[in-house]
Design a protein around this motif. Structure first.
Motif, PDB file in Angstrom:
ATOM      1  N   ASP A 170      68.153  -9.009 -17.018  1.00  0.00           N
ATOM      2  CA  ASP A 170      67.477  -9.263 -17.784  1.00  0.00           C
ATOM      3  C   ASP A 170      65.903  -9.570 -18.078  1.00  0.00           C
ATOM      4  O   ASP A 170      65.330  -9.883 -19.144  1.00  0.00           O
ATOM      5  CB  ASP A 170      67.798 -11.390 -17.859  1.00  0.00           C
ATOM      6  CG  ASP A 170      67.657 -12.074 -18.763  1.00  0.00           C
ATOM      7  OD1 ASP A 170      67.673 -11.988 -19.840  1.00  0.00           O
ATOM      8  OD2 ASP A 170      66.927 -13.307 -18.517  1.00  0.00           O
ATOM      9  N   PRO A 171      64.996  -9.372 -17.264  1.00  0.00           N
ATOM     10  CA  PRO A 171      64.029  -9.542 -17.317  1.00  0.00           C
ATOM     11  C   PRO A 171      63.035  -8.018 -17.783  1.00  0.00           C
ATOM     12  O   PRO A 171      62.332  -8.057 -18.592  1.00  0.00           O
ATOM     13  CB  PRO A 171      63.407  -9.318 -15.297  1.00  0.00           C
ATOM     14  CG  PRO A 171      63.979  -9.924 -14.987  1.00  0.00           C
ATOM     15  CD  PRO A 171      65.279  -9.512 -15.550  1.00  0.00           C
ATOM     16  N   MET A 172      63.747  -7.180 -18.048  1.00  0.00           N
ATOM     17  CA  MET A 172      63.128  -5.739 -18.675  1.00  0.00           C
ATOM     18  C   MET A 172      64.180  -6.225 -19.940  1.00  0.00           C
ATOM     19  O   MET A 172      62.724  -6.059 -21.199  1.00  0.00           O
ATOM     20  CB  MET A 172      64.654  -4.786 -18.427  1.00  0.00           C
ATOM     21  CG  MET A 172      64.274  -3.429 -18.766  1.00  0.00           C
ATOM     22  SD  MET A 172      65.131  -1.778 -18.792  1.00  0.00           S
ATOM     23  CE  MET A 172      64.508  -1.561 -16.559  1.00  0.00           C
ATOM     24  N   LYS A 173      65.300  -6.869 -20.467  1.00  0.00           N
ATOM     25  CA  LYS A 173      65.738  -7.351 -21.756  1.00  0.00           C
ATOM     26  C   LYS A 173      64.511  -8.005 -22.316  1.00  0.00           C
ATOM     27  O   LYS A 173      64.032  -8.291 -23.499  1.00  0.00           O
ATOM     28  CB  LYS A 173      66.861  -7.933 -21.869  1.00  0.00           C
ATOM     29  CG  LYS A 173      67.163  -8.383 -23.328  1.00  0.00           C
ATOM     30  CD  LYS A 173      68.533  -9.335 -23.819  1.00  0.00           C
ATOM     31  CE  LYS A 173      68.964  -9.652 -24.762  1.00  0.00           C
ATOM     32  NZ  LYS A 173      70.221 -10.271 -24.479  1.00  0.00           N
ATOM     33  N   PRO A 216      53.841 -13.872 -18.458  1.00  0.00           N
ATOM     34  CA  PRO A 216      53.717 -15.061 -17.794  1.00  0.00           C
ATOM     35  C   PRO A 216      54.221 -14.933 -16.317  1.00  0.00           C
ATOM     36  O   PRO A 216      54.877 -13.243 -15.748  1.00  0.00           O
ATOM     37  CB  PRO A 216      55.089 -15.897 -18.448  1.00  0.00           C
ATOM     38  CG  PRO A 216      55.855 -14.947 -19.109  1.00  0.00           C
ATOM     39  CD  PRO A 216      54.926 -14.216 -19.687  1.00  0.00           C
ATOM     40  N   THR A 217      54.234 -15.308 -15.101  1.00  0.00           N
ATOM     41  CA  THR A 217      54.778 -15.543 -14.346  1.00  0.00           C
ATOM     42  C   THR A 217      55.581 -14.899 -13.795  1.00  0.00           C
ATOM     43  O   THR A 217      55.834 -14.253 -13.052  1.00  0.00           O
ATOM     44  CB  THR A 217      54.660 -16.932 -13.268  1.00  0.00           C
ATOM     45  OG1 THR A 217      52.979 -17.441 -13.840  1.00  0.00           O
ATOM     46  CG2 THR A 217      54.364 -16.497 -11.645  1.00  0.00           C
ATOM     47  N   GLN A 218      57.135 -15.539 -14.814  1.00  0.00           N
ATOM     48  CA  GLN A 218      58.426 -14.945 -14.404  1.00  0.00           C
ATOM     49  C   GLN A 218      59.077 -13.476 -14.783  1.00  0.00           C
ATOM     50  O   GLN A 218      60.099 -13.179 -14.394  1.00  0.00           O
ATOM     51  CB  GLN A 218      59.675 -16.052 -14.785  1.00  0.00           C
ATOM     52  CG  GLN A 218      59.118 -16.233 -15.800  1.00  0.00           C
ATOM     53  CD  GLN A 218      58.393 -17.076 -16.832  1.00  0.00           C
ATOM     54  OE1 GLN A 218      57.633 -17.907 -16.340  1.00  0.00           O
ATOM     55  NE2 GLN A 218      58.533 -17.600 -18.152  1.00  0.00           N
ATOM     56  N   LEU A 219      57.525 -13.068 -15.500  1.00  0.00           N
ATOM     57  CA  LEU A 219      57.844 -11.449 -16.023  1.00  0.00           C
ATOM     58  C   LEU A 219      57.038 -10.256 -15.679  1.00  0.00           C
ATOM     59  O   LEU A 219      57.045  -9.916 -15.166  1.00  0.00           O
ATOM     60  CB  LEU A 219      58.094 -11.553 -17.010  1.00  0.00           C
ATOM     61  CG  LEU A 219      59.172 -12.211 -18.307  1.00  0.00           C
ATOM     62  CD1 LEU A 219      59.084 -11.897 -19.390  1.00  0.00           C
ATOM     63  CD2 LEU A 219      60.317 -11.691 -17.728  1.00  0.00           C
TER      64      LEU A 219
END
Length: 504
Positions: free
Chosen positions: A289-292, A440-443
């Motif tokens: 999901d992060p890549m998407k 952002p931090t989560q990515l």
């Protein structure tokens, strides 16, 4: 005017950026710079050590130029595998623990590689070492940036990036001191332990020592803790920062609470039931999901541009840099490394011993030429911004590589190699700053993991191309490097300006 209890509580709680500012800037940040810098230097040592052992290891392991291309590529293949995996885990499990594991993997497999009796086993162990390096490089910059106040972030990340030069110089210096000393060799029943193998062992020491330091002394990123809803732990980290930065202060960290991001979405996305296959499918979807997200909405255009830049600079820098010692060896009798094909082909039949120390001296000088570029970046990063520095340095690097092809003497080749070294390091430093500020931090760690993974593919291609063509027509890879650096410099102009931006 009166406030309710909820309003008063809300007014007391600070955001991440406000808390970082309250913690101040001082001793904690300088100690953090040294520790993270040593980890960054250890990655440089592990990556670049192969380039310094090629002139002698090629005899003991019976390597052709194509084999040397595969060997220099192996660590990048491991980094490609490890980059995204470790980056994803760092965004989910925490920066510090992933740094400890990845640095330990790097150091352990790097050291064991010194005992490999054959080329293919050495190749495999270097691959696993690369898996560790692939995690520590992107995570260390995410971790470090999340302790920095906004107005100092660019300069401090640039300072962290200079430790790559320190690792480069360390690797070159140790190679210069150790590899030519054949008296350090030992003969065992199953292995001829030449001095270059001792050099490989020594190159693993920085990674192992970094893993130990992070495990024993370093805190988790406060930004990650806040995003994970761990307010108490984040406050504890800020209190330690405040205490070290304000040693004369009599009062504790003046923030009773922090603004914590809601974790509702995470709870909703967590699987509550289902078969193992369904749970695995869900976990795989979460991992991808992060890549998407990198290629959706406003992040899409900057992600495409960064992919192009990472590919161009990695193919160019690593494709050329890893081969500098071998190219210097081929200019021992004067002339350009591409000037005399028959001389280059005949050099393969020459003995590796006694070792010619000039090769390592030239490698050391080229590594030391990073220093002006690093100083330049630290002084001007927060004034000019990463975007402009990145674009200009890539364009100048392109010209310097083209001139390496044009020059006709050994001295001229060394000078242009030093120019390339000093200018290209500005590109890397600027890319480290821009890459951490655009997401952002989560990515952040996942994004850097993806982009460095693409960079590893490019580095593999660059080393394979050099290995295949350096003997027959080395003009082709040199001109390819020049063209790709030019393309990367032009692409960088499409990035948004991030000078002194706030981390989200």
């Amino acid at each position: 005017m009166k406030f309710t209890d909820d309003q008063t509580s809300s007014r007391k709680k600070l955001s991440y950026e406000e808390a970082v500012e309250k913690a101040g800037f001082g001793l904690f940040h300088w100690l953090l710079l040294v520790v993270c810098g040593w980890a960054n230097a250890s990655d440089a040592v592990e990556i670049l050590c192969v380039s310094f052992l090629l002139p002698t290891a090629r005899c003991d392991l019976l390597l052709t130029s194509a084999d040397m291309g595969l060997l220099t590529s192996s660590i990048f293949l491991g980094m490609m595998v490890g980059g995204y995996v470790w980056g994803y885990l760092a965004d989910r499990r925490g920066r510090r623990s992933i740094l400890v594991i990845s640095l330990a993997v790097n150091g352990i497999f790097g050291a064991v590689a010194s005992l490999a009796p054959s080329f293919w086993l050495f190749l495999l162990l270097r691959f696993f070492s690369g898996v560790g390096v692939g995690g520590s490089i992107p995570v260390i910059f995410s971790y470090f940036s999340e302790f920095q106040p906004r107005l100092r972030r660019g300069a401090m990340i640039s300072a962290l990036a200079t430790f790559w030069m320190a690792g480069n110089i360390l690797a070159a210096g140790v190679a210069w001191l150790v590899i030519p000393r054949t008296s350090l060799s030992a003969h065992w029943g199953w292995l001829d332990f030449q001095s270059w193998r001792l050099f490989v062992v020594l190159c693993s020491v920085p990674s192992l020592s970094s893993a130990l330091i992070f495990r024993l002394f370093m805190p988790e990123s406060p930004k990650f803790l806040m995003e994970a809803g761990r307010e108490t732990e984040a406050l504890s980290v800020f209190q330690k920062m405040f205490k070290l930065n304000n040693r004369c202060a009599t009062k504790p960290f003046p923030v009773p609470g922090l603004v914590i991001r809601s974790k509702d979405d995470e709870v909703k996305n967590r699987p509550t039931s289902g078969s193992r296959c369904q749970q695995f499918s869900h976990q795989l979807k979460q991992a991808l999901d992060p890549m998407k997200q990198l290629f959706v909405g406003p992040l899409a255009s900057r992600s495409v541009v960064l992919l192009i830049i990472f590919f161009c600079i990695s193919f160019g820098y690593y494709g050329l840099w890893m081969w500098f010692p071998e190219l210097f060896k081929r200019t021992e009798d004067g002339g350009s490394p591409c000037a005399n094909v028959s001389r280059v082909q005949n050099s393969e039949n020459e003995s590796c011993y006694p070792v010619k120390t000039a090769v390592y001296m030239e490698g050391f000088v080229t590594a030391a030429s990073n220093l002006p570029g690093n100083i330049f970046t630290i002084l001007l990063m927060d004034r000019i911004g990463g975007k402009i520095l990145l674009s200009v340095s890539l364009l100048v690097s392109s010209v310097s590589v083209f001139l390496i092809y044009v020059v006709k003497t050994k001295a001229q080749s060394l000078i242009m190699s030093c120019v390339f070294s000093g200018v290209s390091v500005v590109s890397w430093n600027a890319l480290d700053v821009v890459g951490t500020e655009l997401y952002p931090t989560q990515l952040r760690s996942s994004a850097l993991g993806v982009f460095t993974g693409v960079g590893r593919v490019a580095a593999i291609m660059g080393n394979v191309v050099f290995g295949q063509l350096v003997d027959s027509n080395c003009a082709i890879p040199l001109l390819m490097v020049s063209a790709l650096l030019l393309a990367g410099g032009l692409a960088a102009l499409r990035l948004p300006q991030t000078k002194q931006t706030e981390l989200t």
